[in-house]
Design a protein around this motif. Structure first.
Motif, mmCIF file in Angstrom:
data_model
loop_
_atom_site.group_PDB
_atom_site.id
_atom_site.type_symbol
_atom_site.label_atom_id
_atom_site.label_comp_id
_atom_site.label_asym_id
_atom_site.label_seq_id
_atom_site.Cartn_x
_atom_site.Cartn_y
_atom_site.Cartn_z
ATOM 1 N N VAL A 230 1.174 -1.241 0.291
ATOM 2 C CA VAL A 230 0.091 -0.701 -0.038
ATOM 3 C C VAL A 230 0.493 1.153 0.130
ATOM 4 C CG1 VAL A 230 -0.229 -0.816 2.190
ATOM 5 C CG2 VAL A 230 -2.174 1.146 1.089
ATOM 6 N N ASN A 231 0.598 1.695 -0.712
ATOM 7 C CA ASN A 231 1.487 3.682 -0.919
ATOM 8 C C ASN A 231 0.763 4.629 -1.771
ATOM 9 O OD1 ASN A 231 1.265 3.235 -3.809
ATOM 10 N ND2 ASN A 231 3.713 2.557 -4.160
ATOM 11 N N HIS A 232 1.192 6.326 -1.194
ATOM 12 C CA HIS A 232 0.388 7.272 -1.726
ATOM 13 C C HIS A 232 1.379 7.457 -3.431
ATOM 14 C CE1 HIS A 232 -0.703 11.086 -1.823
ATOM 15 N NE2 HIS A 232 -1.379 11.103 -0.532
ATOM 16 N N ARG A 233 -0.089 7.781 -3.630
ATOM 17 C CA ARG A 233 0.942 7.961 -5.272
ATOM 18 C C ARG A 233 -1.047 9.442 -5.828
ATOM 19 N NH1 ARG A 233 0.279 3.411 -9.748
ATOM 20 N NH2 ARG A 233 1.897 2.863 -8.445
ATOM 21 N N LYS A 234 -0.133 10.489 -6.168
ATOM 22 C CA LYS A 234 -0.556 11.499 -6.278
ATOM 23 C C LYS A 234 -1.440 12.142 -4.837
ATOM 24 C CE LYS A 234 -1.282 10.152 -11.133
ATOM 25 N NZ LYS A 234 -1.822 10.761 -12.569
ATOM 26 N N SER A 235 -2.539 11.530 -4.597
ATOM 27 C CA SER A 235 -3.215 12.401 -3.573
ATOM 28 C C SER A 235 -4.335 11.406 -3.184
ATOM 29 C CB SER A 235 -4.569 13.633 -4.183
ATOM 30 O OG SER A 235 -5.321 13.231 -5.204
ATOM 31 N N ASP A 236 -3.390 9.872 -3.245
ATOM 32 C CA ASP A 236 -4.227 8.975 -2.790
ATOM 33 C C ASP A 236 -3.785 7.952 -2.255
ATOM 34 O OD1 ASP A 236 -6.481 7.336 -1.182
ATOM 35 O OD2 ASP A 236 -7.631 7.555 -3.330
ATOM 36 N N TRP A 237 -3.624 6.679 -1.545
ATOM 37 C CA TRP A 237 -3.722 5.710 -0.600
ATOM 38 C C TRP A 237 -4.076 4.758 -1.953
ATOM 39 C CZ3 TRP A 237 0.979 5.041 2.584
ATOM 40 C CH2 TRP A 237 0.832 6.348 3.199
ATOM 41 N N GLY A 238 -3.519 3.809 -2.000
ATOM 42 C CA GLY A 238 -3.659 2.694 -2.936
ATOM 43 C C GLY A 238 -2.577 1.305 -2.966
ATOM 44 N N TRP A 239 -3.129 0.809 -3.590
ATOM 45 C CA TRP A 239 -2.848 -0.709 -3.631
ATOM 46 C C TRP A 239 -1.200 -1.058 -4.428
ATOM 47 C CZ3 TRP A 239 -6.796 -5.657 -2.087
ATOM 48 C CH2 TRP A 239 -7.249 -4.784 -1.232
ATOM 49 N N ASN A 240 -0.435 -1.883 -4.933
ATOM 50 C CA ASN A 240 0.443 -2.112 -6.069
ATOM 51 C C ASN A 240 0.816 -3.381 -6.297
ATOM 52 O OD1 ASN A 240 1.736 -1.184 -8.365
ATOM 53 N ND2 ASN A 240 3.688 -0.220 -7.189
ATOM 54 N N ASP A 241 0.777 -4.513 -7.037
ATOM 55 C CA ASP A 241 1.339 -5.602 -7.501
ATOM 56 C C ASP A 241 2.650 -5.151 -7.089
ATOM 57 O OD1 ASP A 241 1.272 -4.159 -9.540
ATOM 58 O OD2 ASP A 241 0.863 -5.974 -10.151
ATOM 59 N N VAL A 242 3.923 -5.567 -5.921
ATOM 60 C CA VAL A 242 5.233 -5.397 -6.664
ATOM 61 C C VAL A 242 5.654 -7.225 -6.679
ATOM 62 C CG1 VAL A 242 5.377 -3.232 -5.575
ATOM 63 C CG2 VAL A 242 5.654 -5.374 -4.215
ATOM 64 N N THR A 243 7.127 -7.136 -7.106
ATOM 65 C CA THR A 243 8.187 -8.372 -6.563
ATOM 66 C C THR A 243 8.937 -8.553 -4.823
ATOM 67 O OG1 THR A 243 10.216 -6.927 -6.719
ATOM 68 C CG2 THR A 243 9.280 -8.020 -8.533
ATOM 69 N N CYS A 244 8.130 -9.490 -4.803
ATOM 70 C CA CYS A 244 8.346 -10.187 -3.457
ATOM 71 C C CYS A 244 9.357 -10.154 -2.606
ATOM 72 C CB CYS A 244 7.938 -11.525 -3.067
ATOM 73 S SG CYS A 244 6.650 -12.063 -3.629
ATOM 74 N N ASN A 245 10.345 -10.171 -3.902
ATOM 75 C CA ASN A 245 12.120 -9.416 -2.406
ATOM 76 C C ASN A 245 12.148 -8.186 -2.596
ATOM 77 O OD1 ASN A 245 12.160 -9.184 -5.703
ATOM 78 N ND2 ASN A 245 14.186 -10.958 -5.808
#
Length: 259
Positions: A230-245
């Protein structure tokens, strides 16, 4: 009269014998047929009974009634004491059981201190909701932000070592609560990962509900990115898929402890 004849018959005995004879005779008649006493008027009593003997008989009757009253009072008092003692034992047993329960939970979760708040609860006698010290309470869970960066697997192991797991999010209210405490310049692992073929799963095995997800626009986007932050992007918080390592911060979650 019948009573007078008995008295005259017994009066020729010795003084001690006369008293015993009269006491036994009239006591027996009093207890066998109390109507006899009711039928006698005051003149009969005055004429046939010596005052000392009459007083002794009446005293005997009074003592008998007094003893019955005392026995009844003692029985009631004993029963009340028994009930109060039982209630005290039950209360002490519950307090001791709670103490053992809390001690076991703290030992299992590796926490040394709890922070509790009183609540209005229907959970039997449990009226306190507690979180480990420095954890933030929300609804029925407690949350802890891990500031050290680690991989998704290492982050989950860190939470597990505290008796918790990576955060699971099922509502907008829950997401809003935790993101208000996070650094908008950082990303935080949550307990969502891809088991393969975009089959998203929560670490606590609760169902993944697509209608209650909070992906950033355009996410998830790459198949090889199988963990979620979960991270902040522009003006809102949301989910982002990332590599697990990748090395990220994380948020741990545990159920509240009720006392």
């Amino acid at each position: 009269m019948f009573l007078g004849a008995i008295l005259r018959k017994g009066w020729h005995k010795s003084s001690e014998g006369r008293a015993c004879f009269l006491l036994n005779t009239f006591s027996e008649n009093i207890y066998i047929n109390k109507n006899l006493m009711n039928k006698l008027d005051s003149s009969d009593m005055d004429a046939d009974f010596p005052p000392a003997l009459l007083k002794k008989i009446m005293s005997h009757e009074s003592c008998h009634r007094f003893s019955k009253v005392h026995l009844t009072s003692f029985t009631i008092y004993f029963l009340l004491l028994t009930i109060l003692f039982s209630i005290a034992l039950i209360t002490l047993f519950k307090i001791y059981s709670r103490f053992l329960e809390v001690k076991a939970i703290i030992k299992e979760l590796n926490y040394t201190e709890l922070e509790c708040t009183k609540q209005h609860s229907f959970l039997e006698y449990k009226v306190w909701s507690c979180c480990p010290k420095d954890w933030k309470p929300f609804s029925s869970h407690c949350y802890f932000t891990v500031s050290d960066s680690a991989s998704w697997r290492e982050s989950e192991e860190k939470c597990s070592s505290m008796g918790a797991h990576l955060m699971v999010i099922h509502s907008q209210e829950e997401q809003d609560f935790i993101t208000k405490t996070l650094d908008p310049k950082a990303a935080y692992y949550i307990g969502l990962s891809d088991a393969g073929h975009r089959q998203w799963r929560w670490v606590d095995q609760t169902p993944y509900n697509e209608s209650a997800t909070f992906w950033h626009q355009g996410e998830p986007n790459f198949d090889h990115e199988q963990c979620v932050t979960v991270n902040h992007r522009k003006s809102d918080w949301g989910w982002n898929d990332v590599t697990c390592n990748g090395k990220q911060k994380s948020v741990c979650q545990v159920k509240k402890i009720y006392l």
